[in-house]
Design a protein around this motif. Structure first.
Motif, PDB file in Angstrom:
ATOM      1  N   ALA A 134       0.854  -1.246   0.004  1.00 31.00           N
ATOM      2  CA  ALA A 134       0.049  -0.023   0.013  1.00 31.00           C
ATOM      3  C   ALA A 134       0.857   1.152   0.120  1.00 31.00           C
ATOM      4  CB  ALA A 134      -0.954   0.005   1.186  1.00 31.00           C
ATOM      5  N   VAL A 135       2.084   1.284   0.846  1.00 30.15           N
ATOM      6  CA  VAL A 135       2.791   2.564   0.743  1.00 30.15           C
ATOM      7  C   VAL A 135       3.494   2.495  -0.566  1.00 30.15           C
ATOM      8  CG1 VAL A 135       5.017   3.286   1.847  1.00 30.15           C
ATOM      9  CG2 VAL A 135       3.253   2.363   3.184  1.00 30.15           C
ATOM     10  N   ALA A 136       3.916   1.424  -1.092  1.00 29.17           N
ATOM     11  CA  ALA A 136       4.639   1.599  -2.421  1.00 29.17           C
ATOM     12  C   ALA A 136       3.634   1.967  -3.489  1.00 29.17           C
ATOM     13  CB  ALA A 136       5.144   0.449  -2.964  1.00 29.17           C
ATOM     14  N   MET A 137       2.375   1.666  -3.438  1.00 31.68           N
ATOM     15  CA  MET A 137       1.234   2.270  -4.411  1.00 31.68           C
ATOM     16  C   MET A 137       0.881   3.665  -4.089  1.00 31.68           C
ATOM     17  SD  MET A 137      -1.273  -0.986  -4.699  1.00 31.68           S
ATOM     18  CE  MET A 137      -2.054  -0.316  -6.241  1.00 31.68           C
ATOM     19  N   PHE A 138       0.928   3.951  -2.727  1.00 31.99           N
ATOM     20  CA  PHE A 138       0.770   5.527  -2.236  1.00 31.99           C
ATOM     21  C   PHE A 138       2.173   6.442  -2.867  1.00 31.99           C
ATOM     22  CE2 PHE A 138       2.147   9.114   0.519  1.00 31.99           C
ATOM     23  CZ  PHE A 138       0.909   9.753   0.670  1.00 31.99           C
ATOM     24  N   LYS A 139       3.167   5.762  -3.079  1.00 33.95           N
ATOM     25  CA  LYS A 139       4.413   6.923  -3.370  1.00 33.95           C
ATOM     26  C   LYS A 139       4.278   6.757  -4.920  1.00 33.95           C
ATOM     27  CE  LYS A 139       7.792   5.487   0.111  1.00 33.95           C
ATOM     28  NZ  LYS A 139       9.004   4.808   0.548  1.00 33.95           N
TER      29      LYS A 139
END
Length: 183
Positions: free
Chosen positions: A54-59
């Protein structure tokens, strides 16, 4: 530039980016969580890895980069790399202490089959290596892994690997035939 508290400013998504990310996570999060939990048998690790996804997608969304392929492909790639890294780390940690018993001796009380997630992780990597050896073709193995382990559909695999859906179907069928030979 920092705020008066000394903290750097937080990245902010526009409302459109926020809605887009929310839709992406609704599609991706449960699939990745289910796959990682099934592999690792460790719900906490599955949550951690899925949150990393999820963090990678947010970035990616924050940087304004569009997903050229289905977002699940990006998510699975991030999760796959993270799972393998974690499992290799656990295997190395498990190999350090040895408590081997002399030939013919059994520990008492008897050990359960997979006593902890570390053993399950090592067994998972061993099984993947056996299947990969049985299939014998790296591309077919990757297709098999994306379908069986990560639960991707044929068209998602086709887009991930840059090939046609019929080719994926044919290669998957051949990979499954070879993988079934493992007993």
């Amino acid at each position: 530039m920092t705020r008066h508290g000394g903290d750097p400013p937080r990245p902010v998504l526009t409302s459109q980016q926020e809605a887009y990310l929310g839709d992406l996570l609704k599609q991706v999060y449960p699939r990745v969580l289910r796959a990682v939990a099934r592999m690792s048998r460790d719900h906490h690790l599955a949550e951690e890895i899925t949150q990393d996804v999820a963090v990678a997608m947010f970035k990616e969304v924050l940087a304004g980069r569009a997903f050229r392929r289905p977002p699940i492909v990006f998510a699975v790639t991030v999760a796959r790399n993270r799972v393998r890294s974690e499992f290799r780390r656990r295997r190395r940690a498990a190999e350090l202490p040895t408590d081997d018993f002399p030939e013919g001796a059994e520990p008492w009380p008897p050990r359960p089959r997979d006593p902890d997630p570390t053993t399950a992780a090592a067994r998972y990597l061993d099984l993947l290596a056996e299947v990969e050896a049985a299939i014998g073709d790296e591309r077919r193995f990757r297709i098999w892994e994306l379908h069986v382990v990560w639960d991707l559909k044929g068209f998602e695999i086709a887009e991930a690997l840059g090939m046609s859906a019929p080719t994926v179907s044919r290669e998957l069928r051949r990979a499954v035939e070879k993988a079934r030979r493992i007993s």
